[in-house]
Write a protein that holds these residues in place. Structure first.
Motif, PDB file in Angstrom:
ATOM      1  N   PHE A   1       1.666  10.357 -32.632  1.00  0.00           N
ATOM      2  CA  PHE A   1       2.690   9.544 -32.159  1.00  0.00           C
ATOM      3  C   PHE A   1       3.021   9.689 -30.805  1.00  0.00           C
ATOM      4  CE2 PHE A   1       5.094  12.939 -33.806  1.00  0.00           C
ATOM      5  CZ  PHE A   1       6.284  12.775 -33.069  1.00  0.00           C
ATOM      6  N   LYS A   2       3.928   8.744 -30.305  1.00  0.00           N
ATOM      7  CA  LYS A   2       4.628   8.766 -29.035  1.00  0.00           C
ATOM      8  C   LYS A   2       5.717   7.991 -29.380  1.00  0.00           C
ATOM      9  CE  LYS A   2       0.997   9.707 -25.968  1.00  0.00           C
ATOM     10  NZ  LYS A   2       0.414   9.238 -24.678  1.00  0.00           N
ATOM     11  N   ALA A   3       6.829   8.582 -29.263  1.00  0.00           N
ATOM     12  CA  ALA A   3       8.251   7.628 -29.344  1.00  0.00           C
ATOM     13  C   ALA A   3       9.218   8.218 -28.137  1.00  0.00           C
ATOM     14  CB  ALA A   3       8.708   7.813 -30.583  1.00  0.00           C
ATOM     15  N   THR A   4      10.264   7.420 -28.135  1.00  0.00           N
ATOM     16  CA  THR A   4      11.631   7.643 -27.392  1.00  0.00           C
ATOM     17  C   THR A   4      12.512   7.852 -28.096  1.00  0.00           C
ATOM     18  OG1 THR A   4      10.437   6.068 -25.438  1.00  0.00           O
ATOM     19  CG2 THR A   4      12.891   6.885 -25.489  1.00  0.00           C
ATOM     20  N   ALA A   5      13.543   8.917 -27.799  1.00  0.00           N
ATOM     21  CA  ALA A   5      14.401   9.532 -28.601  1.00  0.00           C
ATOM     22  C   ALA A   5      15.841   9.372 -27.683  1.00  0.00           C
ATOM     23  CB  ALA A   5      14.394  10.895 -29.153  1.00  0.00           C
ATOM     24  N   PHE A   6      16.955   9.143 -28.270  1.00  0.00           N
ATOM     25  CA  PHE A   6      18.031   9.347 -27.501  1.00  0.00           C
ATOM     26  C   PHE A   6      18.663  10.712 -27.796  1.00  0.00           C
ATOM     27  CE2 PHE A   6      22.987   9.460 -27.477  1.00  0.00           C
ATOM     28  CZ  PHE A   6      23.021   9.121 -26.244  1.00  0.00           C
TER      29      PHE A   6
ATOM     30  N   SER B   1      14.756   6.305 -36.926  1.00  0.00           N
ATOM     31  CA  SER B   1      14.847   5.015 -37.902  1.00  0.00           C
ATOM     32  C   SER B   1      14.072   4.180 -37.252  1.00  0.00           C
ATOM     33  CB  SER B   1      16.317   4.709 -38.003  1.00  0.00           C
ATOM     34  OG  SER B   1      16.535   4.098 -36.926  1.00  0.00           O
ATOM     35  N   THR B   2      13.860   2.897 -37.794  1.00  0.00           N
ATOM     36  CA  THR B   2      13.070   1.966 -37.208  1.00  0.00           C
ATOM     37  C   THR B   2      13.829   1.351 -36.100  1.00  0.00           C
ATOM     38  OG1 THR B   2      13.467   0.298 -38.820  1.00  0.00           O
ATOM     39  CG2 THR B   2      11.539   1.454 -38.937  1.00  0.00           C
TER      40      THR B   2
ATOM     41  N   ASP C   1      11.862   4.297 -33.577  1.00  0.00           N
ATOM     42  CA  ASP C   1      10.635   3.847 -34.292  1.00  0.00           C
ATOM     43  C   ASP C   1      10.392   2.149 -34.554  1.00  0.00           C
ATOM     44  OD1 ASP C   1       8.006   4.274 -35.498  1.00  0.00           O
ATOM     45  OD2 ASP C   1       8.855   4.461 -37.345  1.00  0.00           O
ATOM     46  N   PRO C   2      10.704   1.465 -33.435  1.00  0.00           N
ATOM     47  CA  PRO C   2      11.007   0.180 -33.593  1.00  0.00           C
ATOM     48  C   PRO C   2       9.173  -0.461 -34.133  1.00  0.00           C
ATOM     49  CG  PRO C   2      10.705   0.451 -31.415  1.00  0.00           C
ATOM     50  CD  PRO C   2      11.046   1.960 -32.048  1.00  0.00           C
ATOM     51  N   THR C   3       8.268   0.341 -33.599  1.00  0.00           N
ATOM     52  CA  THR C   3       6.708  -0.379 -34.092  1.00  0.00           C
ATOM     53  C   THR C   3       6.501   0.336 -35.597  1.00  0.00           C
ATOM     54  OG1 THR C   3       5.640   1.708 -33.245  1.00  0.00           O
ATOM     55  CG2 THR C   3       6.189  -0.251 -31.761  1.00  0.00           C
ATOM     56  N   ALA C   4       7.240   1.152 -36.127  1.00  0.00           N
ATOM     57  CA  ALA C   4       7.240   1.918 -37.448  1.00  0.00           C
ATOM     58  C   ALA C   4       5.970   2.488 -37.655  1.00  0.00           C
ATOM     59  CB  ALA C   4       7.263   0.532 -38.358  1.00  0.00           C
ATOM     60  N   THR C   5       5.425   3.199 -36.245  1.00  0.00           N
ATOM     61  CA  THR C   5       4.381   3.994 -36.471  1.00  0.00           C
ATOM     62  C   THR C   5       4.645   5.258 -37.273  1.00  0.00           C
ATOM     63  OG1 THR C   5       3.662   3.458 -34.396  1.00  0.00           O
ATOM     64  CG2 THR C   5       2.689   5.125 -35.097  1.00  0.00           C
TER      65      THR C   5
ATOM     66  N   GLY D   1      10.929  -3.616 -42.893  1.00  0.00           N
ATOM     67  CA  GLY D   1      10.879  -2.970 -41.770  1.00  0.00           C
ATOM     68  C   GLY D   1      11.832  -1.859 -41.601  1.00  0.00           C
ATOM     69  N   LEU D   2      12.245  -1.159 -42.765  1.00  0.00           N
ATOM     70  CA  LEU D   2      13.052  -0.189 -42.792  1.00  0.00           C
ATOM     71  C   LEU D   2      12.469   1.081 -43.250  1.00  0.00           C
ATOM     72  CD1 LEU D   2      16.216  -1.874 -44.078  1.00  0.00           C
ATOM     73  CD2 LEU D   2      15.800  -1.361 -41.877  1.00  0.00           C
TER      74      LEU D   2
END
Length: 187
Positions: A11-16, A72-73, A99-103, A116-117
């Motif tokens: 996976f690849k994602a962006t975090a705050f 979260s999504t 995780d807006p793509t829910a990957t 979508g949650l």
């Protein structure tokens, strides 16, 4: 099929995280213990209580070398807005992963497709990227950071002491068991 002893999927994602947007991937979590804590959505009710509870024990997790990732999504932008407006979320010093793509939610089997949650799922992953502990709750049931910390200690103990196991309610410093034929029927 159980996820225990399976490797996390790519996976690849962006975090705050601490005022910045940072990249997080399956590769960036390797080499350390990680706790992925999925929750349904920002700006909700049970979620901030759980994330604040984890924030209160974040230092204890860090002493064990366990990094926490709230997931979260929502987007990383929503995580920043929530952080900026919620006293409970201002305490969070660990990454909040978008995780807006829910990957990630799909990869860990917690996605509620029609909404979508993500369900409330906690996954303790060892430094090799293998899931050693997980639990999944319905949306209305909050988790305990202290219990997750206890499970992290037990998982690390078992990893460091082959041939030993931790009995029910085991906590750091308590007696463990060494499974053997001699113990059968004596516990």
């Amino acid at each position: 099929m159980s996820l225990i002893n399976t490797r996390i999927k790519p996976f690849k994602a962006t975090a705050f995280h601490q005022g910045k947007f940072v990249d997080v991937s399956h590769e960036s979590v390797l080499g350390k213990w990680s706790l992925f804590v999925f929750y349904p959505a920002d700006f909700t009710f049970v979620c901030p209580t759980e994330l604040e509870d984890l924030a209160d024990l974040h230092g204890e997790f860090q002493k064990l070398g366990v990094e926490i990732y709230g997931v979260s999504t929502d987007t990383h932008f929503a995580h920043k807005a929530w952080h900026d407006t919620s006293a409970a979320i201002k305490k969070v010093k660990y990454p909040l992963v978008g995780d807006p793509t829910a990957t990630l939610s799909r990869n860990f089997g917690v996605l509620i497709e029609e909404e979508g949650l993500a369900l409330r799922g906690s996954f303790l992953v060892n430094p090799d990227g293998v899931i050693k502990v997980y639990e999944i709750h319905d949306l209305g049931i909050g988790r305990s950071a202290a219990e997750m910390l206890r499970k992290a200690k037990a998982a690390q103990y078992v990893a460091a002491h082959p041939g030993e196991v931790c009995p029910a309610k085991w906590d750091e410093g308590a007696k463990t068991l060494k499974p053997s034929l001699d113990l059968v029927g004596k516990i």
